[in-house]
Design a protein around this motif. Structure first.
Motif, PDB file in Angstrom:
ATOM      1  N   ILE A  16       9.610   3.098   8.171  1.00  0.00           N
ATOM      2  CA  ILE A  16       9.706   3.257   6.717  1.00  0.00           C
ATOM      3  C   ILE A  16       8.329   3.152   6.078  1.00  0.00           C
ATOM      4  O   ILE A  16       7.991   3.905   5.149  1.00  0.00           O
ATOM      5  CB  ILE A  16      10.672   2.202   6.150  1.00  0.00           C
ATOM      6  CG1 ILE A  16      12.097   2.465   6.655  1.00  0.00           C
ATOM      7  CG2 ILE A  16      10.635   2.194   4.626  1.00  0.00           C
ATOM      8  CD1 ILE A  16      13.101   1.412   6.243  1.00  0.00           C
ATOM      9  N   ALA A  17       7.500   2.226   6.584  1.00  0.00           N
ATOM     10  CA  ALA A  17       6.142   2.091   6.049  1.00  0.00           C
ATOM     11  C   ALA A  17       5.327   3.356   6.305  1.00  0.00           C
ATOM     12  O   ALA A  17       4.580   3.819   5.426  1.00  0.00           O
ATOM     13  CB  ALA A  17       5.468   0.878   6.678  1.00  0.00           C
ATOM     14  N   ALA A  18       5.471   3.935   7.495  1.00  0.00           N
ATOM     15  CA  ALA A  18       4.735   5.160   7.806  1.00  0.00           C
ATOM     16  C   ALA A  18       5.195   6.316   6.934  1.00  0.00           C
ATOM     17  O   ALA A  18       4.371   7.122   6.445  1.00  0.00           O
ATOM     18  CB  ALA A  18       4.913   5.495   9.288  1.00  0.00           C
ATOM     19  N   ALA A  42      -7.844   3.555   1.547  1.00  0.00           N
ATOM     20  CA  ALA A  42      -7.727   2.247   2.197  1.00  0.00           C
ATOM     21  C   ALA A  42      -6.653   1.400   1.515  1.00  0.00           C
ATOM     22  O   ALA A  42      -5.865   0.703   2.177  1.00  0.00           O
ATOM     23  CB  ALA A  42      -9.075   1.534   2.164  1.00  0.00           C
ATOM     24  N   ALA A  43      -6.618   1.442   0.178  1.00  0.00           N
ATOM     25  CA  ALA A  43      -5.596   0.673  -0.547  1.00  0.00           C
ATOM     26  C   ALA A  43      -4.199   1.184  -0.214  1.00  0.00           C
ATOM     27  O   ALA A  43      -3.253   0.399  -0.053  1.00  0.00           O
ATOM     28  CB  ALA A  43      -5.860   0.760  -2.052  1.00  0.00           C
ATOM     29  N   ALA A  44      -4.061   2.522  -0.122  1.00  0.00           N
ATOM     30  CA  ALA A  44      -2.754   3.087   0.214  1.00  0.00           C
ATOM     31  C   ALA A  44      -2.317   2.681   1.610  1.00  0.00           C
ATOM     32  O   ALA A  44      -1.151   2.328   1.839  1.00  0.00           O
ATOM     33  CB  ALA A  44      -2.817   4.610   0.091  1.00  0.00           C
ATOM     34  N   CYS A  48       0.976   0.396   2.153  1.00  0.00           N
ATOM     35  CA  CYS A  48       2.105   0.909   2.933  1.00  0.00           C
ATOM     36  C   CYS A  48       2.252   0.158   4.245  1.00  0.00           C
ATOM     37  O   CYS A  48       3.373  -0.060   4.734  1.00  0.00           O
ATOM     38  CB  CYS A  48       1.912   2.410   3.184  1.00  0.00           C
ATOM     39  SG  CYS A  48       1.983   3.392   1.680  1.00  0.00           S
ATOM     40  N   GLY A  49       1.154  -0.240   4.851  1.00  0.00           N
ATOM     41  CA  GLY A  49       1.241  -1.024   6.089  1.00  0.00           C
ATOM     42  C   GLY A  49       1.923  -2.363   5.870  1.00  0.00           C
ATOM     43  O   GLY A  49       2.656  -2.862   6.737  1.00  0.00           O
ATOM     44  N   VAL A  82       0.186   5.350  -5.122  1.00  0.00           N
ATOM     45  CA  VAL A  82       0.360   4.060  -4.440  1.00  0.00           C
ATOM     46  C   VAL A  82       1.480   3.267  -5.108  1.00  0.00           C
ATOM     47  O   VAL A  82       2.044   2.342  -4.528  1.00  0.00           O
ATOM     48  CB  VAL A  82      -0.969   3.273  -4.440  1.00  0.00           C
ATOM     49  CG1 VAL A  82      -0.845   1.966  -3.660  1.00  0.00           C
ATOM     50  CG2 VAL A  82      -2.074   4.115  -3.842  1.00  0.00           C
ATOM     51  N   PHE A  83       1.800   3.641  -6.312  1.00  0.00           N
ATOM     52  CA  PHE A  83       2.902   3.010  -7.047  1.00  0.00           C
ATOM     53  C   PHE A  83       4.210   3.074  -6.255  1.00  0.00           C
ATOM     54  O   PHE A  83       5.081   2.213  -6.393  1.00  0.00           O
ATOM     55  CB  PHE A  83       3.035   3.742  -8.401  1.00  0.00           C
ATOM     56  CG  PHE A  83       4.154   3.242  -9.255  1.00  0.00           C
ATOM     57  CD1 PHE A  83       4.109   1.986  -9.849  1.00  0.00           C
ATOM     58  CD2 PHE A  83       5.278   4.036  -9.483  1.00  0.00           C
ATOM     59  CE1 PHE A  83       5.145   1.538 -10.651  1.00  0.00           C
ATOM     60  CE2 PHE A  83       6.314   3.591 -10.289  1.00  0.00           C
ATOM     61  CZ  PHE A  83       6.243   2.336 -10.874  1.00  0.00           C
ATOM     62  N   VAL A  84       4.351   4.092  -5.372  1.00  0.00           N
ATOM     63  CA  VAL A  84       5.570   4.222  -4.567  1.00  0.00           C
ATOM     64  C   VAL A  84       5.736   3.017  -3.640  1.00  0.00           C
ATOM     65  O   VAL A  84       6.849   2.488  -3.472  1.00  0.00           O
ATOM     66  CB  VAL A  84       5.540   5.533  -3.758  1.00  0.00           C
ATOM     67  CG1 VAL A  84       6.755   5.627  -2.840  1.00  0.00           C
ATOM     68  CG2 VAL A  84       5.483   6.727  -4.691  1.00  0.00           C
ATOM     69  N   ALA A  85       4.648   2.558  -3.024  1.00  0.00           N
ATOM     70  CA  ALA A  85       4.728   1.392  -2.147  1.00  0.00           C
ATOM     71  C   ALA A  85       5.151   0.147  -2.926  1.00  0.00           C
ATOM     72  O   ALA A  85       5.939  -0.680  -2.457  1.00  0.00           O
ATOM     73  CB  ALA A  85       3.391   1.162  -1.457  1.00  0.00           C
TER      74      ALA A  85
END
Length: 390
Positions: A16-18, A42-44, A48-49, A82-85
């Motif tokens: 799911i993270a990937a 890098a932040a993304a 997500c990681g 990145v808001f999705v994470a």
């Protein structure tokens, strides 16, 4: 509060993270304007990681994704995806029962997005308001879905807990009923057999004594042996009849003998006559007893008198016994006392008789006392309620 749910492995969370990372990077690359900066990538990746650990540490992952979303947004205009994470982490925190923390961090995230350009500052005021409403709607929807998921899991967990408790209660009740049934069967068989076997032992012992000691001869010895054998025959026949009737009731057999009802106080004269054949003189007094009493009380009263007389014949040197039965108010009282020389000695040997009498009385809500009386006597006193317990 930890809830039971289907197993979720680290591999599934990593997948799911990937997928979330692929979605974030794809959205960042395809959006209008300059591509994402290295810091944003890098932040993304970090945000997500972290989702791989979202179920193990939901609050920590939510805080981290919120910070990384703010950092990505501050580094350039394309930081929005990145808001999705952050949304995934927010849902997970609410669904894992951290709803108050999720609400607070949702408000913080919303205010941070307004301050750091998540809402387009270059558009019109109306456009800014529409974007703010859209973001707030997303956050509220995520919180609502997560809260509903948590409530559903809590409800299912409570249902499972109550079902497990009910099952344990049924098992405990079944064990209790089985124990009570075993005790009831043991008492019934003991009372059926002990009295007649004790009578057989007493008469056989007396006949053997006269035969071996030679104190009787000729017609007297023959008469003693005939009487002893007659008593033994009758006792064996009575034991067999009562045993068949008892087993028929226990098995609920269709072919149980309908002419062999459970004994009661109406059978008291036969019991006294049987004890007399064993050499025990019994005087009885029955007063104020109701013409019809509950069958279980009638049976218990008979068995208590039977066992008390059996103990006198087996253990005491007494030749006389007194039985008094009377009713007062809503209780039936039973007194059995041996008045001859020598007290009963129920403590010799394993002895289930007095224990069984106490259990019979207690099962009906009554009580029983047994102990020495007078100089050498022994008394059994029982109280049996005549009304059924509510």
């Amino acid at each position: 509060m930890r809830l039971h749910r289907p197993p979720r492995g680290l591999l599934l969370d990593a997948a799911i993270a990937a997928a979330t990372l692929a979605l974030v990077l794809g959205a960042a690359v395809t959006q209008d304007g300059p591509g994402p900066a290295a810091g944003q990538i890098a932040a993304a990746v970090a945000a997500c990681g972290a989702l791989a650990l979202r179920r193990r540490h939901p609050v920590a992952v939510l805080v981290l994704t919120l910070v990384l979303t703010a950092v990505s947004g501050a580094l350039g205009e394309s930081g929005g995806p990145v808001f999705v994470a952050y949304i995934v982490a927010l849902y997970t925190a609410a669904a894992e029962g951290r709803l108050p923390v999720a609400v607070v961090l949702a408000v913080v995230g919303f205010m941070g997005m307004l301050l750091h350009g998540a809402v387009d500052e270059r558009g019109s005021v109306q456009g800014q308001e529409e974007n703010a409403v859209l973001v707030a709607g997303w956050l509220l929807a995520v919180l609502a879905v997560g809260g509903v998921t948590w409530n559903r899991r809590a409800y299912l967990a409570e249902v499972e807990r109550r079902a497990a408790e009910a099952e344990r209660g049924r098992e405990a009740d079944g064990r209790r009923r089985a124990t009570e049934e075993r005790m009831r069967i043991a008492r019934e068989l003991h009372d059926v057999l002990a009295h007649n076997i004790s009578l057989i032992n007493v008469r056989a012992g007396a006949a053997l004594f006269h035969l071996t000691e030679g104190r009787l001869d000729g017609p007297a010895l023959r008469a003693e042996l005939v009487e002893a054998l007659t008593v033994i025959r009758d006792a064996g026949r009575d034991a067999g009849r009562e045993l068949r009737a008892t087993l028929g009731v226990l098995r609920n057999a269709d072919d149980a003998d309908p002419t062999a009802p459970s004994p009661g106080l109406a059978s008291l004269p036969d019991l006294v006559a049987t004890a007399g054949r064993a050499g025990l003189q019994v005087s009885t007094t029955v007063q104020n007893t109701p013409p019809r009493m509950p069958p279980e009380v009638d049976l218990a009263a008979f068995r208590i008198v039977q066992e008390a007389l059996t103990n006198v014949a087996r253990h005491a040197r007494a030749k006389e016994a007194v039985v008094r039965i009377h009713a007062e108010s809503d209780d039936l009282y039973i007194h059995v006392e041996n008045t001859g020389a020598g007290a009963a000695a129920p403590g010799n040997g394993p002895g289930y008789g007095i224990r069984g009498m106490r259990e019979r009385a207690a099962a009906l809500g009554g009580d029983l006392r047994a102990g020495p009386c007078g100089d050498d006597g022994f008394r059994v006193t029982a109280r049996l309620p005549l009304r059924e317990r509510s």
